[in-house]
Motif scaffolding. Structure first.
Motif, PDB file in Angstrom:
ATOM      1  N   THR A   1       7.141   2.867  -2.445  1.00 17.69           N
ATOM      2  CA  THR A   1       5.913   2.700  -1.669  1.00 17.69           C
ATOM      3  C   THR A   1       4.993   1.658  -2.289  1.00 17.69           C
ATOM      4  O   THR A   1       4.439   0.798  -1.581  1.00 17.69           O
ATOM      5  N   THR A   2       4.817   1.722  -3.597  1.00 19.29           N
ATOM      6  CA  THR A   2       3.951   0.767  -4.294  1.00 19.29           C
ATOM      7  C   THR A   2       4.459  -0.652  -4.113  1.00 19.29           C
ATOM      8  O   THR A   2       3.673  -1.582  -3.859  1.00 19.29           O
ATOM      9  N   THR A   3       5.741  -0.845  -4.255  1.00 25.92           N
ATOM     10  CA  THR A   3       6.338  -2.180  -4.111  1.00 25.92           C
ATOM     11  C   THR A   3       6.080  -2.747  -2.716  1.00 25.92           C
ATOM     12  O   THR A   3       5.682  -3.915  -2.564  1.00 25.92           O
ATOM     13  N   ILE A   4       6.284  -1.926  -1.706  1.00 31.00           N
ATOM     14  CA  ILE A   4       6.068  -2.376  -0.322  1.00 31.00           C
ATOM     15  C   ILE A   4       4.616  -2.771  -0.093  1.00 31.00           C
ATOM     16  O   ILE A   4       4.319  -3.819   0.513  1.00 31.00           O
ATOM     17  N   LEU A   5       3.683  -1.954  -0.581  1.00 29.60           N
ATOM     18  CA  LEU A   5       2.257  -2.236  -0.376  1.00 29.60           C
ATOM     19  C   LEU A   5       1.812  -3.515  -1.083  1.00 29.60           C
ATOM     20  O   LEU A   5       1.052  -4.322  -0.525  1.00 29.60           O
ATOM     21  N   LEU A   6       2.271  -3.705  -2.294  1.00 25.64           N
ATOM     22  CA  LEU A   6       1.861  -4.896  -3.044  1.00 25.64           C
ATOM     23  C   LEU A   6       2.357  -6.177  -2.377  1.00 25.64           C
ATOM     24  O   LEU A   6       1.717  -7.227  -2.461  1.00 25.64           O
ATOM     25  N   ILE A   7       3.481  -6.093  -1.695  1.00 33.40           N
ATOM     26  CA  ILE A   7       4.033  -7.274  -1.026  1.00 33.40           C
ATOM     27  C   ILE A   7       3.369  -7.530   0.329  1.00 33.40           C
ATOM     28  O   ILE A   7       3.045  -8.678   0.670  1.00 33.40           O
ATOM     29  N   PHE A   8       3.121  -6.471   1.089  1.00 42.56           N
ATOM     30  CA  PHE A   8       2.710  -6.639   2.487  1.00 42.56           C
ATOM     31  C   PHE A   8       1.275  -6.210   2.798  1.00 42.56           C
ATOM     32  O   PHE A   8       0.890  -6.197   3.971  1.00 42.56           O
ATOM     33  N   LEU A   9       0.475  -5.864   1.801  1.00 41.57           N
ATOM     34  CA  LEU A   9      -0.862  -5.324   2.059  1.00 41.57           C
ATOM     35  C   LEU A   9      -1.720  -6.229   2.931  1.00 41.57           C
ATOM     36  O   LEU A   9      -2.296  -5.789   3.934  1.00 41.57           O
ATOM     37  N   LYS A  10      -1.829  -7.494   2.570  1.00 42.38           N
ATOM     38  CA  LYS A  10      -2.707  -8.398   3.321  1.00 42.38           C
ATOM     39  C   LYS A  10      -2.245  -8.538   4.765  1.00 42.38           C
ATOM     40  O   LYS A  10      -3.066  -8.528   5.696  1.00 42.38           O
ATOM     41  N   ASP A  11      -0.942  -8.663   4.958  1.00 38.61           N
ATOM     42  CA  ASP A  11      -0.406  -8.783   6.318  1.00 38.61           C
ATOM     43  C   ASP A  11      -0.724  -7.535   7.148  1.00 38.61           C
ATOM     44  O   ASP A  11      -1.058  -7.634   8.333  1.00 38.61           O
ATOM     45  N   ILE A  12      -0.619  -6.369   6.506  1.00 36.89           N
ATOM     46  CA  ILE A  12      -0.910  -5.112   7.198  1.00 36.89           C
ATOM     47  C   ILE A  12      -2.377  -5.062   7.625  1.00 36.89           C
ATOM     48  O   ILE A  12      -2.700  -4.716   8.764  1.00 36.89           O
ATOM     49  N   LEU A  13      -3.270  -5.436   6.708  1.00 39.31           N
ATOM     50  CA  LEU A  13      -4.704  -5.381   6.994  1.00 39.31           C
ATOM     51  C   LEU A  13      -5.095  -6.365   8.096  1.00 39.31           C
ATOM     52  O   LEU A  13      -5.903  -6.048   8.971  1.00 39.31           O
ATOM     53  N   LEU A  14      -4.512  -7.555   8.059  1.00 40.08           N
ATOM     54  CA  LEU A  14      -4.809  -8.544   9.105  1.00 40.08           C
ATOM     55  C   LEU A  14      -4.280  -8.079  10.454  1.00 40.08           C
ATOM     56  O   LEU A  14      -4.929  -8.268  11.487  1.00 40.08           O
ATOM     57  N   ALA A  15      -3.112  -7.456  10.442  1.00 39.20           N
ATOM     58  CA  ALA A  15      -2.538  -6.944  11.690  1.00 39.20           C
ATOM     59  C   ALA A  15      -3.404  -5.836  12.284  1.00 39.20           C
ATOM     60  O   ALA A  15      -3.436  -5.640  13.505  1.00 39.20           O
ATOM     61  N   MET A  16      -4.108  -5.113  11.415  1.00 37.93           N
ATOM     62  CA  MET A  16      -4.988  -4.040  11.873  1.00 37.93           C
ATOM     63  C   MET A  16      -6.311  -4.576  12.417  1.00 37.93           C
ATOM     64  O   MET A  16      -7.100  -3.825  12.983  1.00 37.93           O
ATOM     65  N   GLY A  17      -6.565  -5.889  12.226  1.00 40.76           N
ATOM     66  CA  GLY A  17      -7.786  -6.490  12.747  1.00 40.76           C
ATOM     67  C   GLY A  17      -8.901  -6.637  11.742  1.00 40.76           C
ATOM     68  O   GLY A  17     -10.074  -6.755  12.123  1.00 40.76           O
ATOM     69  N   ALA A  18      -8.569  -6.658  10.436  1.00 37.92           N
ATOM     70  CA  ALA A  18      -9.597  -6.746   9.393  1.00 37.92           C
ATOM     71  C   ALA A  18     -10.450  -8.001   9.534  1.00 37.92           C
ATOM     72  O   ALA A  18     -11.651  -7.975   9.287  1.00 37.92           O
ATOM     73  N   GLY A  19      -9.835  -9.124   9.933  1.00 31.94           N
ATOM     74  CA  GLY A  19     -10.580 -10.343  10.239  1.00 31.94           C
ATOM     75  C   GLY A  19     -11.567 -10.764   9.168  1.00 31.94           C
ATOM     76  O   GLY A  19     -11.210 -11.004   8.019  1.00 31.94           O
TER      77      GLY A  19
END
Length: 465
Positions: free
Chosen positions: A114-132
């Motif tokens: 889980t940690t590995t996945i988050l460290l790699i994809f965190l920014k992409d996930i947040l932008l996809a959620m509309g963090a803007g």
């Protein structure tokens, strides 16, 4: 078993005794424990609100990820509690100890992935959620929580081991210490050390580290728990692994689905309103989480009570426990709804006390005044879902959650907010309608499931006679 009689352990004796008494003994410390857990997010929100509405929204976009991490830990804890309580009900101490160490090793492996996945994809996930425009705030908070994922997941998984043996008191003690520490550290790291959102995340992780250290002290230094999760007791057992994961993974997916719902709901709010609507939803939902803690605590206690009686084939006691738990939880739901509705302005003033956050007050009050409608339905919905976890039917429980959150709640929200153009207020009503419908279906489903177990048992007994 000669030197470790089950009757010597109050928690074990409790979950195998009167189900009504067992529910109260487990529920009261769990109410306190889960209330304390909810304070993590609330305390962060209170202090972060001083940094402005954008910072508050940034935390809001990370909230689904934090919920997902807690969900993974809680799911594994539910799988552990369900399996271990059933082994205890069967009076199989060796299998119970082996199951406890299986839980810890499984948790460590899942945490690393889980940690590995988050460290790699965190920014992409947040932008996809509309963090803007709030992405920098969200990353400041989220990257640190991602690094400490194992602390979040492991602590919640270890609680499951203690709940499996009927010991809810010590989880309460550990979480109380952690919460007090978090309260003390938050203003120091956010303001005194001028670390902003990074400081809030660091304070949370230090608090979680303290919980894990306390839990390991009880298991490996004091060694006074009924279950002994020692490596010396470990012997790989495919059946035990399946027992834990067949409830643990679906339960984790249930809570991850909740996080997915929160992410999609935030995206919907950005679509029909602004990022302020996300700040309102994520902030107010922390209040909802605290208000509904008693219902969730009763439901969580039910897993161990149901599991122990399932292992002992005392299905009639499961029916008693389920119906009694619903009565308690529904009562808690009405009380919580009344308190939040009456004191909504005072509750909101805690969050919107300074800076740009004050502009959110009217929306926060409106949200809280409306959302309380669904509280009593959670009383019978959550307890009914957790019956299936206690009997080892994790897939069924997961399906019910997905049906409630992703299918009906989100479906109603899109219909009312977008199709009928009621905006964010329509989205709020979507939550209420989805919860009401699926919680009622789940209650009927659980009652039929238990009656089927009783019928099968009676048929088996009669066929032997």
């Amino acid at each position: 078993m000669d030197d470790e009689k089950i009757k010597h352990y109050d928690g074990v004796d409790s979950i195998l005794g009167n189900p009504r008494i067992a529910l109260w003994k487990m529920s009261i410390p769990l109410i306190i424990s889960l209330f304390i857990t909810s304070l993590y997010g609330v305390i962060d929100a209170i202090w972060v609100s001083g940094l402005g509405a954008d910072a508050l929204a940034g935390v809001g976009f990370v909230s689904p990820i934090f919920i997902a991490l807690i969900g993974i830990g809680n799911g594994l804890g539910a799988g552990s509690a369900s399996a271990l309580s059933r082994y205890i009900g069967e009076e199989n101490k060796e299998k119970s100890d082996n199951g406890a160490i299986h839980t810890i090793l499984i948790t460590i492996v899942i945490s690393i992935v889980t940690t590995t996945i988050l460290l790699i994809f965190l920014k992409d996930i947040l932008l996809a959620m509309g963090a803007g425009i709030t992405i920098n705030y969200a990353m400041d908070y989220g990257i640190i929580l991602s690094i400490g994922s194992i602390l979040i997941i492991l602590s919640n998984s270890l609680y499951g081991i203690l709940r499996g043996e009927g010991d809810a008191n010590r989880t309460m003690y550990a979480m109380l210490f952690s919460s007090i520490l978090n309260i003390v550290l938050d203003p120091i790291f956010i303001y005194a050390l001028n670390l902003g959102l990074k400081g809030a995340a660091i304070a949370t992780l230090i608090s979680l580290l303290s919980v894990n250290l306390i839990l390991f002290y009880w298991f490996y230094i004091k060694k006074d728990s009924y279950l002994k999760p020692f490596l010396s007791n470990y012997k790989f057992n495919k059946g035990i692994t399946i027992d834990i994961l067949k409830v643990g993974l679906p339960a984790s997916l249930e809570l991850i689905n909740n996080a997915l719902f929160a992410a999609l709901f935030s995206l919907l709010l950005v679509r029909v309103a602004t990022t302020d609507a996300v700040a309102v939803y994520s902030t107010a939902w922390r209040v909802v989480t605290i208000a509904t803690t008693p219902m969730l605590a009763v439901a969580t206690a039910l897993i161990s009570v149901v599991g122990a009686n399932y292992g002992a084939r005392k299905y009639e006691e499961i029916l008693v426990a389920h119906r009694y738990s619903m009565k308690i939880a529904i009562l808690f739901g009405f009380i919580a709804a009344l308190i939040v509705y009456i004191f909504a302005p005072q509750i909101v003033s805690i969050f919107a006390y300074t800076g740009t956050s004050t502009r959110l007050s009217p929306q926060l009050i409106a949200f809280l005044s409306l959302i309380v409608i669904y509280f009593p339905t959670m009383g019978y919905g959550a307890t009914s879902t957790f019956v299936f976890q206690g009997t080892g039917n994790g897939i069924t429980a997961m399906f019910q959650t997905i049906l409630r959150e992703t299918v009906f709640t989100l479906g109603f929200a899109i219909l009312l907010a977008v199709v009928l153009d009621y905006g964010e207020y329509g989205a709020w009503w979507g939550i209420i309608l989805g919860e009401l419908l699926v919680n009622t279906i789940t209650m009927i489903w659980a009652d039929l499931h238990i009656k089927k177990l009783i019928k099968y048992k009676n048929i088996t007994i009669n066929s032997k006679n």
